[in-house]
Design a protein around this motif. Structure first.
Motif, PDB file in Angstrom:
ATOM      1  N   VAL A 151     -49.875  21.785 -15.686  1.00 31.12           N
ATOM      2  CA  VAL A 151     -49.754  23.046 -14.739  1.00 31.12           C
ATOM      3  C   VAL A 151     -50.374  22.553 -13.564  1.00 31.12           C
ATOM      4  O   VAL A 151     -49.337  22.929 -12.640  1.00 31.12           O
ATOM      5  CB  VAL A 151     -51.950  23.299 -14.640  1.00 31.12           C
ATOM      6  CG1 VAL A 151     -52.284  23.472 -13.496  1.00 31.12           C
ATOM      7  CG2 VAL A 151     -51.895  24.125 -16.165  1.00 31.12           C
ATOM      8  N   ALA A 152     -50.130  20.659 -12.770  1.00 24.06           N
ATOM      9  CA  ALA A 152     -49.667  20.098 -12.123  1.00 24.06           C
ATOM     10  C   ALA A 152     -48.413  20.258 -11.708  1.00 24.06           C
ATOM     11  O   ALA A 152     -48.081  20.543 -10.641  1.00 24.06           O
ATOM     12  CB  ALA A 152     -50.139  18.869 -12.254  1.00 24.06           C
TER      13      ALA A 152
ATOM     14  N   ARG B  45     -47.927  17.903  -2.084  1.00 26.88           N
ATOM     15  CA  ARG B  45     -47.692  18.477  -4.134  1.00 26.88           C
ATOM     16  C   ARG B  45     -48.835  17.931  -4.746  1.00 26.88           C
ATOM     17  O   ARG B  45     -49.550  16.825  -4.296  1.00 26.88           O
ATOM     18  CB  ARG B  45     -46.155  17.460  -4.467  1.00 26.88           C
ATOM     19  CG  ARG B  45     -44.898  17.664  -3.691  1.00 26.88           C
ATOM     20  CD  ARG B  45     -44.741  19.135  -4.211  1.00 26.88           C
ATOM     21  NE  ARG B  45     -43.255  19.840  -3.867  1.00 26.88           N
ATOM     22  CZ  ARG B  45     -43.471  20.752  -2.892  1.00 26.88           C
ATOM     23  NH1 ARG B  45     -43.964  20.429  -1.512  1.00 26.88           N
ATOM     24  NH2 ARG B  45     -42.031  20.489  -1.996  1.00 26.88           N
ATOM     25  N   ALA B  46     -48.941  17.609  -5.820  1.00 23.48           N
ATOM     26  CA  ALA B  46     -50.108  16.878  -6.758  1.00 23.48           C
ATOM     27  C   ALA B  46     -50.035  15.846  -7.165  1.00 23.48           C
ATOM     28  O   ALA B  46     -49.911  15.467  -6.932  1.00 23.48           O
ATOM     29  CB  ALA B  46     -49.911  18.239  -7.365  1.00 23.48           C
TER      30      ALA B  46
ATOM     31  N   LEU C 266     -54.876  19.007  -7.684  1.00 26.47           N
ATOM     32  CA  LEU C 266     -54.102  19.854  -7.527  1.00 26.47           C
ATOM     33  C   LEU C 266     -54.993  21.175  -6.533  1.00 26.47           C
ATOM     34  O   LEU C 266     -54.141  21.848  -5.635  1.00 26.47           O
ATOM     35  CB  LEU C 266     -53.959  20.788  -8.952  1.00 26.47           C
ATOM     36  CG  LEU C 266     -53.183  22.396  -9.183  1.00 26.47           C
ATOM     37  CD1 LEU C 266     -51.627  22.201  -8.538  1.00 26.47           C
ATOM     38  CD2 LEU C 266     -53.849  22.340 -10.295  1.00 26.47           C
TER      39      LEU C 266
ATOM     40  N   THR D 289     -52.766  21.959  -3.164  1.00 25.72           N
ATOM     41  CA  THR D 289     -52.733  23.846  -3.021  1.00 25.72           C
ATOM     42  C   THR D 289     -53.511  24.340  -1.636  1.00 25.72           C
ATOM     43  O   THR D 289     -52.559  25.566  -1.255  1.00 25.72           O
ATOM     44  CB  THR D 289     -54.017  24.641  -4.297  1.00 25.72           C
ATOM     45  OG1 THR D 289     -52.743  24.690  -5.677  1.00 25.72           O
ATOM     46  CG2 THR D 289     -53.295  26.252  -4.424  1.00 25.72           C
TER      47      THR D 289
ATOM     48  N   PHE E 164     -47.425  23.599 -10.850  1.00 24.46           N
ATOM     49  CA  PHE E 164     -46.992  23.950  -9.518  1.00 24.46           C
ATOM     50  C   PHE E 164     -46.344  23.215  -8.496  1.00 24.46           C
ATOM     51  O   PHE E 164     -45.501  23.684  -7.564  1.00 24.46           O
ATOM     52  CB  PHE E 164     -49.014  22.757  -8.810  1.00 24.46           C
ATOM     53  CG  PHE E 164     -49.319  23.371  -7.502  1.00 24.46           C
ATOM     54  CD1 PHE E 164     -49.608  23.913  -7.125  1.00 24.46           C
ATOM     55  CD2 PHE E 164     -48.789  21.719  -6.467  1.00 24.46           C
ATOM     56  CE1 PHE E 164     -49.357  24.175  -5.775  1.00 24.46           C
ATOM     57  CE2 PHE E 164     -49.378  22.407  -5.368  1.00 24.46           C
ATOM     58  CZ  PHE E 164     -49.931  23.243  -4.690  1.00 24.46           C
ATOM     59  N   ASP E 165     -45.812  21.468  -8.715  1.00 23.17           N
ATOM     60  CA  ASP E 165     -45.136  21.112  -8.254  1.00 23.17           C
ATOM     61  C   ASP E 165     -43.593  21.529  -8.276  1.00 23.17           C
ATOM     62  O   ASP E 165     -42.823  21.940  -6.983  1.00 23.17           O
ATOM     63  CB  ASP E 165     -45.353  19.588  -8.017  1.00 23.17           C
ATOM     64  CG  ASP E 165     -46.072  18.542  -8.517  1.00 23.17           C
ATOM     65  OD1 ASP E 165     -46.728  19.095  -7.343  1.00 23.17           O
ATOM     66  OD2 ASP E 165     -46.517  17.289  -8.775  1.00 23.17           O
TER      67      ASP E 165
ATOM     68  N   MET F 169     -43.548  24.784  -8.612  1.00 22.51           N
ATOM     69  CA  MET F 169     -43.839  26.521  -7.994  1.00 22.51           C
ATOM     70  C   MET F 169     -43.496  26.291  -6.561  1.00 22.51           C
ATOM     71  O   MET F 169     -42.532  26.446  -5.562  1.00 22.51           O
ATOM     72  CB  MET F 169     -44.740  27.237  -8.504  1.00 22.51           C
ATOM     73  CG  MET F 169     -45.067  28.286  -7.885  1.00 22.51           C
ATOM     74  SD  MET F 169     -46.992  28.383  -7.399  1.00 22.51           S
ATOM     75  CE  MET F 169     -47.277  27.155  -5.967  1.00 22.51           C
ATOM     76  N   ALA F 170     -43.421  24.912  -6.401  1.00 23.99           N
ATOM     77  CA  ALA F 170     -43.385  23.949  -4.875  1.00 23.99           C
ATOM     78  C   ALA F 170     -42.241  24.368  -4.144  1.00 23.99           C
ATOM     79  O   ALA F 170     -41.984  24.456  -3.073  1.00 23.99           O
ATOM     80  CB  ALA F 170     -44.843  23.140  -3.931  1.00 23.99           C
TER      81      ALA F 170
END
Length: 459
Positions: free
Chosen positions: A217-218, A205-206, A190, A194, A221-222, A224-225
């Motif tokens: 969380v991972a 991407r994570a 991650l 980031t 994040f993906d 959100m990206a």
């Protein structure tokens, strides 16, 4: 990207980073502590158990020796001439030294390898006594002195416990390394993704699978990206759409004005009216963009008062009725019961006007439109605007309230595509929500939810 290359990546070595090392150290410490405590407890328990069993066995040996001494005393009638060799043999067989004492304390049998009574008291062994009785009377005491040594089986038990402790420690270390790697690997991936994303790599991407919250969380994040990339794409599309919306009327207006300037066309009313229409179109685009900007900042300019949502809807419907009639729509309404809310009536009027304008623009002649306002038991004020028009395709429904989104039929329908975006922003500023439903073949239903105001009398 240069800064990204200059920093070494630890994606393949999750335990080489500070977090991985700390997690591993913490797990190893816990494992060592657990194994040490369990080993000590097992050793202490085994030692006490073996000592208890050994003491019981020694007491049984003392009782057998006392019984043999009793037999010898009974056969001889006294200690004088009593044959105590069998009793001594029993003691020797148990590895103990025997001493037989009279009730007065004088020694009857000195015991093998023991020269005096002092050795029985000053030696480092264990002394076990048992009374000797004859005809119901105590006639003496046998005293057995066992040498110092570990109980039988203690060395074997300790070797097994030590081996089990080593195996458990090795297993704990392996499990600690595995768990620390499983926890650190998603975080390392991650962090790497980031940094790449912040450096401009929008494909970073994570893309890791991890248990529990780490996986969430991972995945977050993906997600959100993806949303950031989609938002950037929407912004680029927004700029392109605004340029397109402004370019066409500006080009037509410029060409018309150049024709008038060069004397190619006469400045007749028909030509001036066409140019005027282009200016109106430009004005509508600019006004729509201004409305959207104002809607996004509506939370700062709302004038909240006690209002009736149904009354506001009736006023907006009356204002839009000529346009709806011109579009050939049949309008019905269920707005008789008051729906008290705490809101800005002007902004609510703008919301309903936008919904009705969209209905007039997208519905076909002969379609039906129904407005309904009500208060639900959950304390929400609802306003629904439902039509039997063509609706919105399922793949476009999640994006229908985005700015300048006009769908696949954008070329065939006039408008800037921000009506629903304005509705969403204004209702969100009121603390409400907007939901869109468009079952295939059943048109579109827009539902506005606002917190209902409980009248003072009802309170």
């Amino acid at each position: 990207m240069t800064a990204e290359r200059s920093r070494p990546s630890s994606r393949g070595r999750p335990l080489s980073g500070p977090l991985g090392r700390r997690l591993l150290a913490a797990f190893v410490l816990v494992a060592l502590s657990s194994v040490a405590v369990l080993t000590i407890a097992a050793l202490v328990g085994t030692n006490r158990g073996l000592a208890s069993v050994q003491q019981t066995q020694r007491q049984q040996v003392a009782q057998r020796v006392a019984a043999a001494a009793d037999t010898a005393y009974t056969e001889a009638g006294s200690w004088t001439g009593a044959e105590l060799a069998p009793a001594a043999a029993l003691a020797d067989g148990a590895g103990a030294r025997l001493v037989v004492l009279e009730p007065g304390g004088s020694m009857v049998w000195p015991g093998r390898g023991m020269g005096s009574m002092a050795g029985m008291h000053t030696g480092s062994g264990t002394v076990v006594e048992a009374p000797v009785t004859a005809a119901g009377q105590r006639v003496g005491t046998v005293r057995l002195a066992f040498p110092t040594g570990t109980p039988g089986g203690r060395d074997v038990a300790w070797s097994w416990i030590g081996g089990a402790a080593l195996v458990a420690l090795a297993a704990a270390l392996l499990a600690s390394a595995y768990v620390a790697g499983r926890l650190a690997r998603p975080l390392v991936a991650l962090a790497t993704a980031t940094r790449r994303f912040a450096a401009g790599d929008r494909t970073a991407r994570a893309a890791v699978s991890a248990p529990g919250e780490l996986g969430e969380v991972a995945h977050a994040f993906d997600t959100m990206a993806e949303e950031v990339v989609r938002a950037e794409r929407v912004r680029r599309q927004l700029a392109a759409d605004v340029a397109h919306e402004l370019r066409t009327p500006l080009a037509a207006l410029q060409a018309g004005l150049e024709e008038l300037r060069d004397g190619l066309r006469a400045a007749d009313p028909h030509r001036l009216a066409a140019l005027h229409d282009q200016t109106l179109r430009l004005g509508r685009v600019v006004e729509d963009l201004a409305d959207l900007s104002a809607a996004e900042a509506a939370a700062l300019s709302l004038r909240l008062v006690d209002a009736d949502l149904a009354a506001v809807a009736r006023a907006a419907l009356a204002a839009q009725q000529p346009r709806l009639d011109a579009a050939g729509l049949t309008v019905t309404a269920d707005l008789d019961r008051p729906v008290p809310v705490r809101a800005d009536p002007d902004r609510l009027h703008q919301v309903i006007t936008n919904l009705l304008a969209n209905t007039a623009r997208f519905c076909r002649s002969g379609d039906r439109v129904h407005l309904r306002a009500r208060v639900e038991a959950a304390g929400e004020a609802l306003l629904t605007v439902a039509d039997t028009g063509p609706g919105i395709p399922a793949e476009e429904l999640p994006h229908a309230s985005e700015r300048l989104f006009r769908g696949r039929d954008a070329r065939n329908i006039a408008g800037s595509g921000i009506g629903l975006a304005v509705v969403r922003e204004l209702i969100t500023a009121h603390g409400g929500a907007v939901t869109l439903e468009s079952p295939p073949g059943e048109g579109l239903c827009v539902t506005i939810r606002l917190p209902a105001r409980i009248p003072a009398a009802a309170g």
